[in-house]
Design a protein around this motif. Structure first.
Motif, PDB file in Angstrom:
ATOM      1  N   SER A 236       8.043  73.713  40.834  1.00  0.00           N
ATOM      2  CA  SER A 236       8.178  72.257  40.903  1.00  0.00           C
ATOM      3  C   SER A 236       8.235  71.723  42.326  1.00  0.00           C
ATOM      4  O   SER A 236       8.973  72.243  43.168  1.00  0.00           O
ATOM      5  CB  SER A 236       9.459  71.854  40.168  1.00  0.00           C
ATOM      6  N   GLY A 237       7.478  70.652  42.537  1.00  0.00           N
ATOM      7  CA  GLY A 237       7.622  69.872  43.760  1.00  0.00           C
ATOM      8  C   GLY A 237       8.905  69.061  43.678  1.00  0.00           C
ATOM      9  O   GLY A 237       9.611  69.103  42.655  1.00  0.00           O
ATOM     10  N   PRO A 238       9.240  68.288  44.717  1.00  0.00           N
ATOM     11  CA  PRO A 238      10.504  67.543  44.729  1.00  0.00           C
ATOM     12  C   PRO A 238      10.584  66.496  43.609  1.00  0.00           C
ATOM     13  O   PRO A 238       9.679  65.665  43.485  1.00  0.00           O
ATOM     14  CB  PRO A 238      10.502  66.846  46.093  1.00  0.00           C
ATOM     15  N   THR A 239      11.626  66.577  42.783  1.00  0.00           N
ATOM     16  CA  THR A 239      11.857  65.585  41.722  1.00  0.00           C
ATOM     17  C   THR A 239      13.365  65.370  41.608  1.00  0.00           C
ATOM     18  O   THR A 239      14.139  66.131  42.172  1.00  0.00           O
ATOM     19  CB  THR A 239      11.376  66.061  40.327  1.00  0.00           C
ATOM     20  N   ASN A 240      13.755  64.361  40.818  1.00  0.00           N
ATOM     21  CA  ASN A 240      15.195  64.137  40.559  1.00  0.00           C
ATOM     22  C   ASN A 240      15.588  64.703  39.212  1.00  0.00           C
ATOM     23  O   ASN A 240      16.635  64.359  38.682  1.00  0.00           O
ATOM     24  CB  ASN A 240      15.489  62.634  40.510  1.00  0.00           C
ATOM     25  N   LEU A 241      14.779  65.549  38.613  1.00  0.00           N
ATOM     26  CA  LEU A 241      15.024  65.936  37.224  1.00  0.00           C
ATOM     27  C   LEU A 241      15.871  67.193  37.122  1.00  0.00           C
ATOM     28  O   LEU A 241      15.780  68.085  37.982  1.00  0.00           O
ATOM     29  CB  LEU A 241      13.678  66.171  36.523  1.00  0.00           C
ATOM     30  N   ALA A 242      16.657  67.271  36.035  1.00  0.00           N
ATOM     31  CA  ALA A 242      17.447  68.474  35.783  1.00  0.00           C
ATOM     32  C   ALA A 242      16.509  69.562  35.255  1.00  0.00           C
ATOM     33  O   ALA A 242      15.576  69.269  34.512  1.00  0.00           O
ATOM     34  CB  ALA A 242      18.516  68.170  34.741  1.00  0.00           C
TER      35      ALA A 242
END
Ligand code: C5P
Length: 397
Positions: A236-242
């Motif tokens: 994963s690239g940068p995300t705010n997801l859990a």
């Protein structure tokens, strides 16, 4: 033979008025289906109903104390480890909040924390409680972590109002419980890699070129693949997801990182879902120091990112590869051309000119094409349901 016969189910009862319906549900589970059910009641559930009725139907003592005097040991761990499923029906706003935030201050919440996504929630509550942003967020968190829900239904509520919040119909609960325990999972034992989110192409240590990808579609595919029995690595690239429950996540930033990580993990991959929005615009040069304002160049020279999926394909002719395209004008033709030129087995076309589709949204609407000529439209739905639709299609076509 029914798939519930002899299955160990923990039926968690929380303090909602709909608990009276759970007595009949329990009776059906035990008498009609032959399931082995242990009932766990919270303190508030005990205020609503006596345990006697549940003990009669299950043939077992109802338990509710975390540390009963007569017992020592770790039954809050042993029970969920041995169980095939934890069914929380009715599930109140309180138990959902506790589960979403890892609070385990009584027997049922501790059991849920140990059981992870063996747990199925059937919420039932007042419509204001259900529609409170806190509850909406808690349900979203739990769904993102691959917990199953049997959503509540609309109708008359006990508080003399009507709206959403009624416990789902008992037949629906039984059908979902049965299908979850039937064990016919679409990706059982398969090795799956999912790439998700944007990449960042750095100009200097603090500035980068990127795109609007939130990662939601890729995370939904990863969560659904786990649910369908796969071993899933999420790059994963940068995300705010859990990170979805049961997924092994590797974080990357640039297209080059993504390519290296993918090629380092390319052994025995059965399915590659290439959902990542690889940023194609890469600065030709990277400045190790932050570029000073008075030195900002008028133009930045760019190069194209490596074509990652094509590089993977060359090394892995046997992997089933599902690409994702974001195209507006001539989207169908361009997506099919992309599938052919990158040698993909499937491509999923997203058209961001439509409302509620592609970037940053909770929903999506896609058309799936296969190299063999299939074309199937999946109408607007949550990204999780779209992910399920895509997996079903690639298994059946
Ligand atoms: O960006 P584009 O529409 O070409 O992406 C199509 C597919 O190719 C996607 O699955 C994407 O993840 C992948 N891709 C890639 N390397 C790139 C650009 C896209 O693997 N540099």
């Amino acid at each position: 033979m029914n798939s519930l016969l002899g299955k160990k189910i923990i039926l968690g009862l929380t303090g909602g008025i709909a608990i009276y319906k759970s007595a009949y549900l329990l009776r059906r589970l035990c008498s009609d289906y032959g399931a082995d059910v242990q009932v766990v009641m919270t303190k508030s559930a005990l205020e609503f109903m006596s345990p006697v009725i549940f003990e009669t139907f299950s043939g077992k003592k109802v338990i509710s104390e975390m540390f009963p005097k007569e017992l020592s040991g770790t039954r809050h761990v042993d029970l969920p480890v041995e169980a095939d499923m934890v069914l929380v029906a009715p599930a109140t706003a309180n138990i959902l909040a506790k589960a979403a935030h890892g609070i385990s201050d009584d027997l049922l919440s501790a059991i849920i924390l140990v059981a992870g996504n063996k747990t199925v929630f059937a919420p039932a509550m007042n419509v204001n409680m259900l529609e409170n942003p806190a509850t909406i967020e808690n349900i979203r968190i739990l769904k993102e972590r691959s917990y199953d829900f049997i959503d509540s239904e609309e109708g008359e509520l006990a508080c003399n109002t009507s709206g959403k919040g009624r416990l789902a119909d008992e037949y629906k609960i039984l059908e979902i419980v049965e299908s979850k325990l039937a064990g016919n999972k679409l990706l059982d034992g398969k090795n799956v890699i999912v790439t998700a989110g944007p990449t960042r192409e750095y100009i200097d240590p603090v500035r980068f070129i990127s795109n609007r990808s939130s990662g939601k579609m890729g995370y939904a595919v990863a969560a659904e693949a786990v649910k369908q029995g796969a071993r899933v690595t999420l790059i994963s690239g940068p995300t705010n997801l859990a990170t979805p429950f049961g997924v092994e996540k590797i974080s990357i930033e640039s297209a080059n990182d993504l390519q290296k990580t993918l090629l380092d993990n390319n052994d025995n991959v059965d399915y590659l879902f290439m959902v990542a929005a690889v940023e194609d615009l890469c600065p030709l040069e990277f400045s190790k120091d932050k570029i000073k304002k008075n030195n900002i160049p008028e133009k930045i020279d760019l190069k194209l990112a490596p074509d990652i999926v094509s590089a993977f394909r060359k090394l892995n002719p046997q992997t089933c590869i599902i690409g994702f395209s974001v195209e507006m004008e001539n989207g169908k033709r361009r997506s099919i051309e992309k599938m052919k030129s990158k040698n993909l087995d499937y491509i999923v076309w997203n058209d961001p000119s439509k409302k509620g589709v592609a970037f940053e949204t909770e929903t999506n609407e896609v058309t799936v094409f296969s190299a063999k000529g299939m074309e199937t439209f999946l109408k607007k739905d949550t990204k999780r349901n779209i992910a399920q639709g895509i997996i079903k299609l690639i298994k059946n076509n």
